[in-house]
Design a protein around this motif. Structure first.
Motif, PDB file in Angstrom:
ATOM      1  N   PHE A   1      10.626   4.459  -3.611  1.00 44.95           N
ATOM      2  CA  PHE A   1      11.452   4.043  -2.481  1.00 44.95           C
ATOM      3  C   PHE A   1      11.113   4.800  -1.214  1.00 44.95           C
ATOM      4  N   GLY A   2      10.759   6.081  -1.365  1.00 53.99           N
ATOM      5  CA  GLY A   2      10.410   6.848  -0.182  1.00 53.99           C
ATOM      6  C   GLY A   2       9.237   6.222   0.552  1.00 53.99           C
ATOM      7  N   HIS A   3       8.241   5.785  -0.213  1.00 53.86           N
ATOM      8  CA  HIS A   3       7.073   5.150   0.397  1.00 53.86           C
ATOM      9  C   HIS A   3       7.437   3.800   0.987  1.00 53.86           C
ATOM     10  N   PHE A   4       8.300   3.061   0.292  1.00 48.53           N
ATOM     11  CA  PHE A   4       8.693   1.748   0.796  1.00 48.53           C
ATOM     12  C   PHE A   4       9.458   1.886   2.109  1.00 48.53           C
ATOM     13  N   LEU A   5      10.418   2.801   2.136  1.00 50.11           N
ATOM     14  CA  LEU A   5      11.217   2.986   3.342  1.00 50.11           C
ATOM     15  C   LEU A   5      10.367   3.516   4.493  1.00 50.11           C
ATOM     16  N   LYS A   6       9.388   4.329   4.147  1.00 51.07           N
ATOM     17  CA  LYS A   6       8.462   4.801   5.178  1.00 51.07           C
ATOM     18  C   LYS A   6       7.738   3.616   5.796  1.00 51.07           C
ATOM     19  N   ALA A   7       7.339   2.668   4.951  1.00 49.82           N
ATOM     20  CA  ALA A   7       6.658   1.485   5.448  1.00 49.82           C
ATOM     21  C   ALA A   7       7.566   0.663   6.352  1.00 49.82           C
ATOM     22  N   ILE A   8       8.855   0.600   6.000  1.00 43.69           N
ATOM     23  CA  ILE A   8       9.810  -0.159   6.798  1.00 43.69           C
ATOM     24  C   ILE A   8       9.801   0.328   8.242  1.00 43.69           C
ATOM     25  N   PHE A   9       9.680   1.638   8.419  1.00 41.67           N
ATOM     26  CA  PHE A   9       9.747   2.193   9.769  1.00 41.67           C
ATOM     27  C   PHE A   9       8.410   2.189  10.498  1.00 41.67           C
ATOM     28  N   PHE A  10       7.300   2.200   9.742  1.00 39.96           N
ATOM     29  CA  PHE A  10       6.013   2.364  10.404  1.00 39.96           C
ATOM     30  C   PHE A  10       5.112   1.142  10.377  1.00 39.96           C
ATOM     31  N   VAL A  11       5.412   0.166   9.533  1.00 39.70           N
ATOM     32  CA  VAL A  11       4.614  -1.064   9.537  1.00 39.70           C
ATOM     33  C   VAL A  11       4.802  -1.780  10.877  1.00 39.70           C
ATOM     34  N   LEU A  12       3.724  -2.156  11.488  1.00 35.82           N
ATOM     35  CA  LEU A  12       3.765  -2.881  12.764  1.00 35.82           C
ATOM     36  C   LEU A  12       4.547  -2.136  13.831  1.00 35.82           C
ATOM     37  N   LEU A  13       4.503  -0.842  13.792  1.00 37.47           N
ATOM     38  CA  LEU A  13       5.248  -0.016  14.743  1.00 37.47           C
ATOM     39  C   LEU A  13       4.952  -0.368  16.201  1.00 37.47           C
TER      40      LEU A  13
ATOM     41  N   GLU B   1      -4.149 -11.032  -4.371  1.00 38.60           N
ATOM     42  CA  GLU B   1      -5.262 -10.283  -3.797  1.00 38.60           C
ATOM     43  C   GLU B   1      -5.030  -8.782  -3.897  1.00 38.60           C
ATOM     44  N   PHE B   2      -3.787  -8.342  -3.698  1.00 36.63           N
ATOM     45  CA  PHE B   2      -3.477  -6.923  -3.821  1.00 36.63           C
ATOM     46  C   PHE B   2      -3.680  -6.459  -5.255  1.00 36.63           C
ATOM     47  N   VAL B   3      -3.245  -7.279  -6.206  1.00 34.01           N
ATOM     48  CA  VAL B   3      -3.444  -6.949  -7.625  1.00 34.01           C
ATOM     49  C   VAL B   3      -4.934  -6.828  -7.929  1.00 34.01           C
ATOM     50  N   ARG B   4      -5.725  -7.754  -7.412  1.00 32.75           N
ATOM     51  CA  ARG B   4      -7.173  -7.729  -7.654  1.00 32.75           C
ATOM     52  C   ARG B   4      -7.811  -6.444  -7.138  1.00 32.75           C
ATOM     53  N   LYS B   5      -7.412  -6.022  -5.946  1.00 36.23           N
ATOM     54  CA  LYS B   5      -8.037  -4.858  -5.334  1.00 36.23           C
ATOM     55  C   LYS B   5      -7.478  -3.519  -5.815  1.00 36.23           C
ATOM     56  N   THR B   6      -6.200  -3.514  -6.219  1.00 37.66           N
ATOM     57  CA  THR B   6      -5.529  -2.237  -6.456  1.00 37.66           C
ATOM     58  C   THR B   6      -5.041  -2.021  -7.889  1.00 37.66           C
ATOM     59  N   LEU B   7      -4.613  -3.081  -8.563  1.00 37.67           N
ATOM     60  CA  LEU B   7      -3.933  -2.900  -9.850  1.00 37.67           C
ATOM     61  C   LEU B   7      -4.724  -3.346 -11.073  1.00 37.67           C
TER      62      LEU B   7
ATOM     63  N   ALA C   1       0.832  -1.208   0.000  1.00 38.29           N
ATOM     64  CA  ALA C   1       0.000   0.000   0.000  1.00 38.29           C
ATOM     65  C   ALA C   1       0.860   1.249   0.000  1.00 38.29           C
ATOM     66  N   GLN C   2       1.948   1.221   0.758  1.00 44.18           N
ATOM     67  CA  GLN C   2       2.844   2.373   0.817  1.00 44.18           C
ATOM     68  C   GLN C   2       3.538   2.610  -0.522  1.00 44.18           C
ATOM     69  N   ILE C   3       3.934   1.542  -1.174  1.00 42.15           N
ATOM     70  CA  ILE C   3       4.622   1.677  -2.470  1.00 42.15           C
ATOM     71  C   ILE C   3       3.748   2.424  -3.467  1.00 42.15           C
ATOM     72  N   PHE C   4       2.429   2.153  -3.434  1.00 43.69           N
ATOM     73  CA  PHE C   4       1.523   2.736  -4.436  1.00 43.69           C
ATOM     74  C   PHE C   4       0.746   3.938  -3.919  1.00 43.69           C
ATOM     75  N   THR C   5       1.189   4.499  -2.815  1.00 39.57           N
ATOM     76  CA  THR C   5       0.477   5.646  -2.245  1.00 39.57           C
ATOM     77  C   THR C   5       0.347   6.798  -3.238  1.00 39.57           C
ATOM     78  N   ALA C   6       1.394   7.079  -3.992  1.00 40.94           N
ATOM     79  CA  ALA C   6       1.403   8.227  -4.896  1.00 40.94           C
ATOM     80  C   ALA C   6       1.035   7.855  -6.332  1.00 40.94           C
ATOM     81  N   GLY C   7       0.462   6.672  -6.534  1.00 42.10           N
ATOM     82  CA  GLY C   7       0.066   6.285  -7.877  1.00 42.10           C
ATOM     83  C   GLY C   7       0.719   4.992  -8.324  1.00 42.10           C
ATOM     84  N   ILE C   8       0.339   4.564  -9.531  1.00 41.40           N
ATOM     85  CA  ILE C   8       0.807   3.282 -10.067  1.00 41.40           C
ATOM     86  C   ILE C   8       1.695   3.511 -11.283  1.00 41.40           C
ATOM     87  N   THR C   9       2.849   2.855 -11.297  1.00 38.66           N
ATOM     88  CA  THR C   9       3.754   2.852 -12.446  1.00 38.66           C
ATOM     89  C   THR C   9       4.313   1.444 -12.576  1.00 38.66           C
TER      90      THR C   9
END
Length: 213
Positions: free
Chosen positions: A198-210, A156-162, A112-120
């Protein structure tokens, strides 16, 4: 030990959809087949023993095989420029690999964090690299069954998001456009998009399951 494999019937069904507009279900099936192939490639590269090679069926031939080859090629480039991001995923997330719920929740949160700013396409490649990195961790920690969980979770993520995004582009074959240009500035466009994720991914690294830290 159970292995990842696709039946010949499934392979034929997956290939058929490249001749017409794919349905949501077919796009998800293709996403999971591509994920199995990507994970198998990364397990082999990591030298992780988890199943006999002859029992592990690759993505069926034809267009899907071409898509898989390009996905792996782009993944190689992505992982080369940011190797630490896609290794030791479980340790970075500080999660236990013994709980299916924990693994699933962590993967979906990062996705979810990876795709926060859109899909590429770059972010899609990043998603597969994360899935494979986590799968390698699971096998190394004697949790090979979790590989199937990760594949299903990605589907499941692809089904819901992509799926909607994929359908607008005519399906998975659109990724081939990432490598057809000989112009370096155009060919690197997907990398620019991936780096932005990467910014979104790294953000997730620090905040997922905080709360569990």
């Amino acid at each position: 030990m159970e292995v990842l494999r696709c039946s010949s019937v499934f392979a034929a069904e997956v290939m058929e959809v490249f001749d017409r507009s794919p349905t949501d279900k077919e796009l998800v099936s293709q996403a999971k087949a591509l994920c199995r192939d990507y994970i198998n490639s990364r397990l082999i590269r990591a030298g992780v023993s988890w199943s006999k090679p002859e029992h592990s069926a690759p993505v069926p031939g034809g267009k899907l095989a071409e898509v898989s080859a390009i996905l792996l090629r782009l993944g190689d480039e992505l992982e080369y420029i940011r190797p630490n991001v896609y290794r030791n995923i479980a340790r970075q997330l500080n999660i236990s690999l013994h709980s299916e719920t924990v693994v699933t929740d962590a993967f979906l949160a990062v996705a979810a964090q990876i795709f926060t700013a859109g899909i590429t396409w770059g972010k899609v490649v990043s998603l597969y690299a994360v899935a494979a990195g986590l799968a390698v961790d699971c096998v190394r920690h004697a949790q090979p069954a979790m590989v199937h969980t990760i594949v299903d979770c990605l589907g499941e993520f692809v089904r819901k998001t992509l799926v909607t995004w994929l359908k607008r582009r005519g399906g998975w074959a659109d990724i081939t456009k990432c490598v057809v240009s000989t112009d370096p500035s155009l060919r690197s466009h997907w990398l620019v998009a991936a780096v932005c994720s990467f910014g979104h991914f790294l953000k997730a690294i620090f905040f997922v399951l905080l709360p569990e830290r």
